[in-house]
Every structure is written in structure tokens, then in C-alpha cells.
Motif scaffolding. Structure first.
Motif, PDB file in Angstrom:
ATOM      1  N   VAL A  70       0.850  -1.186   0.000  1.00 34.33           N
ATOM      2  CA  VAL A  70       0.000   0.000   0.000  1.00 34.33           C
ATOM      3  C   VAL A  70       0.886   1.236   0.000  1.00 34.33           C
ATOM      4  O   VAL A  70       2.040   1.190   0.441  1.00 34.33           O
ATOM      5  N   VAL A  71       0.339   2.325  -0.473  1.00 33.61           N
ATOM      6  CA  VAL A  71       1.033   3.610  -0.520  1.00 33.61           C
ATOM      7  C   VAL A  71       0.174   4.613   0.243  1.00 33.61           C
ATOM      8  O   VAL A  71      -1.042   4.684   0.022  1.00 33.61           O
ATOM      9  N   ALA A  83      -3.596   9.295   7.042  1.00 28.25           N
ATOM     10  CA  ALA A  83      -3.277   9.341   5.617  1.00 28.25           C
ATOM     11  C   ALA A  83      -4.037   8.189   4.966  1.00 28.25           C
ATOM     12  O   ALA A  83      -3.989   7.057   5.453  1.00 28.25           O
ATOM     13  N   ASP A  84      -4.764   8.476   3.902  1.00 28.76           N
ATOM     14  CA  ASP A  84      -5.430   7.404   3.168  1.00 28.76           C
ATOM     15  C   ASP A  84      -4.381   6.453   2.617  1.00 28.76           C
ATOM     16  O   ASP A  84      -3.283   6.878   2.238  1.00 28.76           O
ATOM     17  N   VAL A  85      -4.703   5.155   2.584  1.00 20.85           N
ATOM     18  CA  VAL A  85      -3.788   4.179   1.995  1.00 20.85           C
ATOM     19  C   VAL A  85      -4.411   3.627   0.720  1.00 20.85           C
ATOM     20  O   VAL A  85      -5.605   3.326   0.668  1.00 20.85           O
ATOM     21  N   HIS A  86      -3.581   3.522  -0.306  1.00 16.81           N
ATOM     22  CA  HIS A  86      -3.979   3.089  -1.636  1.00 16.81           C
ATOM     23  C   HIS A  86      -3.249   1.799  -1.985  1.00 16.81           C
ATOM     24  O   HIS A  86      -2.082   1.628  -1.613  1.00 16.81           O
ATOM     25  N   CYS A  87      -3.896   0.924  -2.741  1.00 10.56           N
ATOM     26  CA  CYS A  87      -3.229  -0.266  -3.265  1.00 10.56           C
ATOM     27  C   CYS A  87      -2.064   0.192  -4.136  1.00 10.56           C
ATOM     28  O   CYS A  87      -2.214   1.080  -4.981  1.00 10.56           O
ATOM     29  N   LEU A 106      -8.034   1.912   0.108  1.00  6.48           N
ATOM     30  CA  LEU A 106      -8.457   0.747   0.888  1.00  6.48           C
ATOM     31  C   LEU A 106      -8.780   1.090   2.336  1.00  6.48           C
ATOM     32  O   LEU A 106      -9.430   0.310   3.027  1.00  6.48           O
ATOM     33  N   GLY A 107      -8.326   2.236   2.804  1.00  9.79           N
ATOM     34  CA  GLY A 107      -8.547   2.626   4.191  1.00  9.79           C
ATOM     35  C   GLY A 107      -7.655   3.795   4.540  1.00  9.79           C
ATOM     36  O   GLY A 107      -7.388   4.649   3.706  1.00  9.79           O
ATOM     37  N   VAL A 135     -10.902  -1.095   5.178  1.00 12.25           N
ATOM     38  CA  VAL A 135     -12.356  -1.249   5.140  1.00 12.25           C
ATOM     39  C   VAL A 135     -12.674  -2.658   4.641  1.00 12.25           C
ATOM     40  O   VAL A 135     -12.119  -3.107   3.627  1.00 12.25           O
ATOM     41  N   LYS A 136     -13.552  -3.349   5.346  1.00 10.28           N
ATOM     42  CA  LYS A 136     -13.797  -4.767   5.076  1.00 10.28           C
ATOM     43  C   LYS A 136     -14.231  -5.035   3.636  1.00 10.28           C
ATOM     44  O   LYS A 136     -13.773  -5.984   3.006  1.00 10.28           O
ATOM     45  N   TYR A 137     -15.122  -4.220   3.080  1.00  8.22           N
ATOM     46  CA  TYR A 137     -15.592  -4.492   1.724  1.00  8.22           C
ATOM     47  C   TYR A 137     -14.553  -4.156   0.649  1.00  8.22           C
ATOM     48  O   TYR A 137     -14.730  -4.486  -0.510  1.00  8.22           O
ATOM     49  N   LYS A 138     -13.431  -3.539   1.069  1.00  5.15           N
ATOM     50  CA  LYS A 138     -12.383  -3.211   0.095  1.00  5.15           C
ATOM     51  C   LYS A 138     -11.227  -4.198   0.124  1.00  5.15           C
ATOM     52  O   LYS A 138     -10.220  -4.000  -0.559  1.00  5.15           O
ATOM     53  N   ILE A 139     -11.372  -5.260   0.915  1.00  2.41           N
ATOM     54  CA  ILE A 139     -10.378  -6.328   0.921  1.00  2.41           C
ATOM     55  C   ILE A 139     -11.091  -7.676   0.748  1.00  2.41           C
ATOM     56  O   ILE A 139     -12.259  -7.806   1.118  1.00  2.41           O
TER      57      ILE A 139
END
Length: 107
Positions: free
Chosen positions: A47-48, A65-69, A76-77, A98-102
Motif C-alpha cells: 500500500v502507498v 493518511a489514506d492508503v492506496h493499493c 483501501l482505508g 475497510v472490510k468491503y475493500k479487501i
């Protein structure tokens, strides 16, 4: 390989890139916006983090900080960069996904 227990991984919902191990869950009792379930992880991979900002969450204002794939760029969260209230310091340097994003990978 009888008797060998392999780690269970979660991946990005979009591209399935591994992002966290099930064993690294600190809490399953987190809530993202609009009452979406979320998990707090002690360690994540692939993640970034985006820019840091103070954000009002359910438990108060925290620097996050938002984390991105790292592959597809989907959010993702978020990561707790700084926690101002002593009661919530355990969240610092941890990541909420977030559960629905994994998705579960090969369970």
C-alpha cells in the motif's frame, strides 16, 4: 506438507494484490464512513500512503493518511499517523482497512 499452516492473506478487492495477513489484525471492531465495518492491522504491505491530514473520526480528531493499493491505486482505508488523545494512542502507526475493500485470498 501435512500439518503446515499457511498464513491467510487479504488482498485488494479490485486487483487482488496481497495487502495484509489475517494474523496482523489488532481489532475487527472499527467503523469506516457510513457504518462500514473495518479492521485495524498492525502491519500492511503493498500500500502507498497519501498526504497526512487532520481528520475528524468517530473517536475524535487524528492525523491520518489514506492508503492506496500499490498496484491499482484504489483507496483501501487509512493509516493513523498521529493520535492526539492518550486513550487512542494504540492506533498510532497502524492501518485501518475497510472490510468491503479487501478480499480473502486462497482461504
Amino acid at each position: 506438507m501435512a500439518g503446515v499452516i499457511l498464513p491467510r492473506f487479504y488482498g485488494c478487492y479490485n486487483c487482488r494484490k496481497p495487502v495484509a495477513r489475517h494474523d496482523d489484525i489488532v481489532s475487527k471492531y472499527f467503523v469506516a464512513g457510513h457504518r462500514k465495518r473495518a479492521f485495524l492491522f498492525s502491519h500492511v504491505v503493498n500500500v502507498v500512503a497519501g498526504p497526512k491530514e487532520d481528520r475528524r473520526l468517530i473517536t475524535g480528531v487524528h492525523m491520518v493518511a489514506d492508503v492506496h493499493c500499490s498496484d491499482c491505486g484504489k483507496v483501501l482505508g487509512w493509516r493513523y499517523e498521529k493520535v492526539y488523545e492518550e486513550a487512542h494512542k494504540y492506533k498510532e502507526d497502524k492501518t485501518v482497512l475497510v472490510k468491503y475493500k479487501i478480499v480473502k485470498l486462497d482461504w
